[in-house]
Design an enzyme around this catalytic site. Structure first.
Site, PDB file in Angstrom:
ATOM      1  N   HIS A  36      -7.049   1.282  -9.853  1.00 53.12           N
ATOM      2  CA  HIS A  36      -6.866   2.280  -8.800  1.00 53.12           C
ATOM      3  C   HIS A  36      -5.648   3.160  -9.052  1.00 53.12           C
ATOM      4  CE1 HIS A  36      -7.195   4.037  -4.821  1.00 53.12           C
ATOM      5  NE2 HIS A  36      -5.943   3.692  -4.555  1.00 53.12           N
ATOM      6  N   ASP A  44       0.819  -1.207   0.000  1.00 50.16           N
ATOM      7  CA  ASP A  44       0.000   0.000   0.000  1.00 50.16           C
ATOM      8  C   ASP A  44       0.850   1.252   0.000  1.00 50.16           C
ATOM      9  OD1 ASP A  44      -1.815   1.999   0.355  1.00 50.16           O
ATOM     10  OD2 ASP A  44      -2.860   1.076   2.030  1.00 50.16           O
TER      11      ASP A  44
END
Length: 450
Positions: A358, A265
């Site tokens: 994304h 992430d």
């Protein structure tokens, strides 16, 4: 969520030689360990422990037996380096005072508590000033490993500072309630409503925000309880949340963390030292003088629909994100840190990174260069009434102006990000984060006395 952001770097150095160390072992890459540890990191035990000077001497001898390490300051404007490391995690120390508040540029700790407060009716500017003075004195003592002067409860009696940082932010409503309406910064205008938001206003916003981070859960909780008790009569708790991140030294080598979806992430954060870093993260022209060198913090509680996500095959998950799950490399090829090639195509002529992936929708080049410095933490609060997991991300992003950072990026994500169907935005907040306090001063002094 990788929104074109990463956590601050987790490089550690030997303070005596400035040589890099192995974050997995905490040992210097070369050269001897320092002979002694600073006594300041032992001050909580020295002042509260029943064994007095003998305890201090024994503890110092124990620390001296291993390497005393520091994480390098990631930017000249950051707080001085931490002492301590995986070999002595309790000794990690981040000074409270400095040109910028701690907890922004410092390497991310393992635990976080977020707490918002609203001023009590009738509390004036003078009452707010006294609270911030009290909080700043306490935060400085706790960051040094010393006991609080008031409301000390001995929860962290046996621990060092554990890289504790306390960061304060001001919500838009604070300025009206404290008689400071004319000093409210323009970037504190309310965040717009985004499609698919399901916000609980009782767990959003607030006059004051406190971010408490530490590498030890008890140290973080101790700081939270002390500050909560010191606010009685001046403000009331509005909401509180807790989160966690990877413990420093948990991996054999420095690695970007993973979120609860299992994805690496945040790989492309604006990095200290880059030409645009200051202008993206810290306030400059166009903001009030009292906020110069400060920042804005956007908070979002984002629940992950983990059952739905985990039912997707890994290759589908990778296409939703645009990166390989195993190593974080973009689907356009290379390794985790390889620049994403948004124009790459497969043999069939289709985009290698899907149009709604994304990382494509969130990329700075897709949003006029907008970027933020993320410092998010995972959370898990058990089960919801339907049996699903109440778990996800406490999204925290520092930026120079949310009108040119978070807002345009989130608008684009809410319209075209395939990851959105696996997320629920359930709480939100926006806060002005003033610059740090000098020795003898307090956070917010430039606002209240400028």
């Amino acid at each position: 969520m990788d929104d074109g952001s990463d956590q601050p770097p987790d490089r550690r150095t030997d303070p005596g030689t400035d040589r890099e160390t192995d974050p997995g072992t905490g040992l210097p890459a070369a050269g001897p360990a320092p002979a002694t540890a600073p006594l300041s990191v032992l001050s909580r035990r020295a002042l509260l422990g029943s064994a007095g000077a003998g305890l201090v001497a024994g503890a110092a001898a124990g620390v001296a037996g291993g390497a005393v390490l520091s994480r390098s300051a990631p930017h000249p404007g950051a707080a001085p380096p931490r002492s301590g490391g995986p070999a002595s995690p309790g000794a990690g120390r981040v000074p409270f005072h400095g040109p910028r508040q701690a907890g922004i540029l410092d390497p991310q700790q393992a635990r976080v508590h977020l707490a918002a407060f609203d001023l009590a009716a009738g509390v004036s500017r003078d009452g707010l000033r006294e609270l911030l003075k009290r909080w700043s004195r306490t935060a400085a003592r706790l960051a040094a490993g010393e006991p609080a002067e008031a409301a000390e409860n001995q929860i962290a009696l046996d621990a060092g500072p554990c890289s504790l940082t306390v960061t304060f932010g001001f919500g838009a409503t604070l300025f009206d309630r404290a008689g400071l309406t004319d000093r409210r910064p323009p970037g504190l205008e309310p965040l717009p409503d985004f499609p698919e938001d399901a916000l609980d206003r009782a767990r959003s916003d607030g006059d004051l925000l406190v971010q408490i981070c530490a590498d030890d859960a008890l140290v973080a909780f101790h700081a939270l309880r002390v500050l909560q008790r010191q606010v009685v009569g001046t403000a009331a708790a509005r909401w509180q949340m807790s989160g966690f991140s990877r413990t420093p030294g948990a991996t054999e080598r420095p690695m970007t963390g993973r979120n609860l979806m299992g994805q690496i992430d945040g790989t492309n954060n604006p990095k200290p030292g880059e030409p645009s870093f200051e202008s993206r993260v810290f306030c400059g022209s166009g903001q009030p003088d009292w906020l110069a060198g400060g920042s804005y913090l956007v908070f979002r509680r984002i629940r992950m629909l983990l059952d739905n996500w985990e039912n997707l095959p890994v290759d589908r998950q990778e296409r939703v994100i645009g990166r390989r799950k195993s190593d974080g490399a973009p689907l356009s090829g290379g390794s985790e840190t390889t620049a994403v090639d948004l124009g790459a195509q497969g043999p069939d002529g289709a985009l290698t990174i899907p149009a709604d992936a994304h990382i494509r929708v969130a990329a700075p080049q897709s949003n006029g260069g907008a970027a933020m410095l993320r410092r998010g933490f995972s959370y898990h609060d058990g089960l919801l009434a339907d049996g699903s997991q109440d778990a996800g991300l406490l999204f925290l992003a520092f930026q120079a102006d949310p009108r040119h950072g978070f807002v345009p990026v989130q608008r684009k994500l809410s319209r075209g990000d395939s990851l959105s169907r696996f997320l629920r935005h359930e709480a939100s907040g926006l806060y002005a984060v003033p610059p740090g306090a000098p020795e003898g001063g307090y956070v917010g002094q430039t606002l209240l006395e400028g």
